[in-house]
Design an enzyme around this catalytic site. Structure first.
Site, mmCIF file in Angstrom:
data_model
loop_
_atom_site.group_PDB
_atom_site.id
_atom_site.type_symbol
_atom_site.label_atom_id
_atom_site.label_comp_id
_atom_site.label_asym_id
_atom_site.label_seq_id
_atom_site.Cartn_x
_atom_site.Cartn_y
_atom_site.Cartn_z
ATOM 1 N N LYS A 178 1.191 91.704 27.873
ATOM 2 C CA LYS A 178 2.401 91.481 26.207
ATOM 3 C C LYS A 178 3.912 90.710 26.756
ATOM 4 O O LYS A 178 3.370 90.834 27.931
ATOM 5 C CB LYS A 178 2.534 93.160 25.576
ATOM 6 C CG LYS A 178 1.102 93.364 24.782
ATOM 7 C CD LYS A 178 1.508 94.545 23.951
ATOM 8 C CE LYS A 178 1.346 95.931 24.317
ATOM 9 N NZ LYS A 178 1.322 96.698 23.346
ATOM 10 N N TYR A 234 -4.526 92.227 16.441
ATOM 11 C CA TYR A 234 -3.233 93.767 15.241
ATOM 12 C C TYR A 234 -4.098 93.674 13.874
ATOM 13 O O TYR A 234 -2.949 93.247 13.083
ATOM 14 C CB TYR A 234 -1.766 94.341 15.585
ATOM 15 C CG TYR A 234 -1.492 94.434 17.751
ATOM 16 C CD1 TYR A 234 -2.351 94.978 17.877
ATOM 17 C CD2 TYR A 234 -0.880 94.018 17.522
ATOM 18 C CE1 TYR A 234 -2.346 95.944 19.421
ATOM 19 C CE2 TYR A 234 -0.773 93.424 19.287
ATOM 20 C CZ TYR A 234 -0.703 94.893 20.045
ATOM 21 O OH TYR A 234 -1.175 94.705 21.653
ATOM 22 N N ARG A 286 -8.988 101.064 30.266
ATOM 23 C CA ARG A 286 -8.160 101.709 30.279
ATOM 24 C C ARG A 286 -7.455 102.748 30.455
ATOM 25 O O ARG A 286 -6.615 103.033 30.632
ATOM 26 C CB ARG A 286 -8.893 102.475 29.005
ATOM 27 C CG ARG A 286 -9.093 101.356 27.026
ATOM 28 C CD ARG A 286 -8.024 101.051 26.396
ATOM 29 N NE ARG A 286 -7.705 102.134 25.229
ATOM 30 C CZ ARG A 286 -7.107 101.605 24.564
ATOM 31 N NH1 ARG A 286 -6.308 100.928 24.340
ATOM 32 N NH2 ARG A 286 -6.609 103.372 23.458
ATOM 33 N N THR A 316 -0.479 105.184 25.502
ATOM 34 C CA THR A 316 0.484 104.104 24.571
ATOM 35 C C THR A 316 1.361 103.880 24.746
ATOM 36 O O THR A 316 2.180 103.572 25.085
ATOM 37 C CB THR A 316 -0.444 104.738 23.409
ATOM 38 O OG1 THR A 316 -1.758 104.183 22.892
ATOM 39 C CG2 THR A 316 0.934 103.235 22.383
ATOM 40 N N ARG A 334 1.393 102.078 32.818
ATOM 41 C CA ARG A 334 2.306 102.187 31.823
ATOM 42 C C ARG A 334 2.935 103.255 32.575
ATOM 43 O O ARG A 334 4.014 103.226 32.777
ATOM 44 C CB ARG A 334 1.326 102.588 30.467
ATOM 45 C CG ARG A 334 1.243 101.356 29.819
ATOM 46 C CD ARG A 334 0.582 101.577 28.419
ATOM 47 N NE ARG A 334 0.169 100.585 27.702
ATOM 48 C CZ ARG A 334 -0.938 100.903 26.422
ATOM 49 N NH1 ARG A 334 -0.939 101.773 26.172
ATOM 50 N NH2 ARG A 334 -1.200 99.632 25.973
ATOM 51 N N ASN A 389 4.774 98.450 26.017
ATOM 52 C CA ASN A 389 4.157 98.916 26.997
ATOM 53 C C ASN A 389 3.402 98.123 28.045
ATOM 54 O O ASN A 389 2.317 98.865 28.418
ATOM 55 C CB ASN A 389 3.701 100.480 26.315
ATOM 56 C CG ASN A 389 2.526 99.858 25.771
ATOM 57 O OD1 ASN A 389 1.766 98.255 25.426
ATOM 58 N ND2 ASN A 389 1.822 100.301 24.994
ATOM 59 N N HIS A 423 -2.193 95.604 27.037
ATOM 60 C CA HIS A 423 -2.973 96.032 25.893
ATOM 61 C C HIS A 423 -4.045 95.255 26.467
ATOM 62 O O HIS A 423 -4.429 94.970 27.272
ATOM 63 C CB HIS A 423 -3.427 94.597 24.666
ATOM 64 C CG HIS A 423 -4.845 94.669 23.920
ATOM 65 N ND1 HIS A 423 -4.735 95.807 22.693
ATOM 66 C CD2 HIS A 423 -5.505 94.438 23.358
ATOM 67 C CE1 HIS A 423 -5.867 95.754 22.123
ATOM 68 N NE2 HIS A 423 -6.457 94.937 22.836
ATOM 69 N N GLU A 440 -12.398 91.380 19.631
ATOM 70 C CA GLU A 440 -11.142 90.172 21.127
ATOM 71 C C GLU A 440 -11.491 89.251 21.724
ATOM 72 O O GLU A 440 -10.525 88.557 22.135
ATOM 73 C CB GLU A 440 -10.202 91.564 21.262
ATOM 74 C CG GLU A 440 -9.715 92.348 20.068
ATOM 75 C CD GLU A 440 -9.298 93.958 20.797
ATOM 76 O OE1 GLU A 440 -9.192 94.010 21.791
ATOM 77 O OE2 GLU A 440 -9.100 94.872 20.039
HETATM 78 P P1 ADP Z 1 -2.857 101.134 22.076
HETATM 79 O O1 ADP Z 1 -2.297 99.774 22.471
HETATM 80 O O2 ADP Z 1 -2.414 101.811 24.075
HETATM 81 O O3 ADP Z 1 -3.722 100.642 22.440
HETATM 82 P P2 ADP Z 1 -2.568 101.036 19.532
HETATM 83 O O4 ADP Z 1 -4.029 100.372 19.754
HETATM 84 O O5 ADP Z 1 -2.577 102.385 19.099
HETATM 85 O O6 ADP Z 1 -1.762 102.008 21.296
HETATM 86 O O7 ADP Z 1 -1.251 100.271 19.175
HETATM 87 C C1 ADP Z 1 -0.830 99.662 19.732
HETATM 88 C C2 ADP Z 1 0.311 98.879 19.998
HETATM 89 O O8 ADP Z 1 1.293 99.468 19.321
HETATM 90 C C3 ADP Z 1 1.158 100.357 21.136
HETATM 91 O O9 ADP Z 1 0.448 99.656 22.432
HETATM 92 C C4 ADP Z 1 2.536 99.752 21.102
HETATM 93 O O10 ADP Z 1 3.098 98.582 21.528
HETATM 94 C C5 ADP Z 1 2.593 99.830 19.368
HETATM 95 N N1 ADP Z 1 3.243 101.064 18.983
HETATM 96 C C6 ADP Z 1 2.347 102.276 18.931
HETATM 97 N N2 ADP Z 1 2.456 103.504 17.688
HETATM 98 C C7 ADP Z 1 3.967 103.092 17.859
HETATM 99 C C8 ADP Z 1 5.347 103.372 17.441
HETATM 100 N N3 ADP Z 1 4.948 104.705 16.652
HETATM 101 N N4 ADP Z 1 6.808 103.274 17.467
HETATM 102 C C9 ADP Z 1 6.259 101.585 17.879
HETATM 103 N N5 ADP Z 1 5.391 100.213 18.191
HETATM 104 C C10 ADP Z 1 4.275 101.279 18.151
#
Ligand code: ADP
Length: 164
Positions: A11, A51, A91, A97, A108, A128, A131, A142
């Site tokens: 990202k 997303y 993963r 996350t 991360r 973080n 993805h 994706e």
């Molecule tokens: P992951 O990327 O670990 O699979 P998710 O798909 O649940 O997690 O979320 C997508 C992205 O949204 C996360 O990687 C993070 O950058 C962001 N994110 C998730 N929850 C929050 C939150 N509560 N506040 C801010 N950003 C968030």
């Protein structure tokens, strides 16, 4: 033995911090095979397709809006990585996350540290770095959102050509 493919995005925070090489080398070090890779600016439509509504359901509409703006504002690197059970393995290497709770040794956990509460109180996404597709269905969707068939390369690694 199950060979799979997964989609990884570095990202905009990972790109601006100069972490491309260090992140990608972790997958190479693990013996995984990079079969496609490119740098790209992201437009709103592609960010929204990546997303999907699912994020709004799981994390809230505000998080989805922030994520789309975050992706659009910078450059990302997209890659397709191939290997044995690679969806789950990548993963695991990416970590959880929230960087604050991601285990040391994960991408991360090693390269970021912020918390959900810090991000939420500053109206930011949790930065973080990376993805990675969460399951087979997401990986399939994706990969074809970010790449065309002719961008997926075929070659043999030394591991594949080495014979005894
Ligand atoms: P992951 O990327 O670990 O699979 P998710 O798909 O649940 O997690 O979320 C997508 C992205 O949204 C996360 O990687 C993070 O950058 C962001 N994110 C998730 N929850 C929050 C939150 N509560 N506040 C801010 N950003 C968030």
């Amino acid at each position: 033995m199950k060979i799979e493919r997964t989609l990884v995005l570095i990202k905009p925070d990972g790109i601006s911090r100069g972490l491309i090489g260090r992140i990608i080398s972790r997958f190479e070090d693990a013996g995984m095979k990079i079969v496609a890779m490119k740098l790209q600016q992201v437009d709103e439509s592609q960010a929204l397709q990546h997303y999907t509504e699912d994020i709004s359901v799981r994390r809230g509409e505000k998080v989805r809006e922030l994520l789309v703006d975050f992706l659009k504002a910078g450059t990302i690197l997209a890659a397709v990585i191939e290997g044995v059970n690679v969806i789950e393995n990548v993963r695991k290497m990416v970590g959880s996350t929230e960087p604050k709770s991601a285990a040391p040794g994960t991408i991360r956990g090693d390269f970021a540290h912020v918390s959900f509460s810090y991000a939420d109180s500053n109206e930011k996404v949790v930065e973080n770095l990376i993805h990675a597709s969460s399951d087979e269905k997401d990986a399939e969707r994706e990969i074809w959102l970010w790449f065309n068939q002719n961008e997926i390369c075929e070659y043999k690694t030394v591991h594949e050509t080495h014979t005894f």
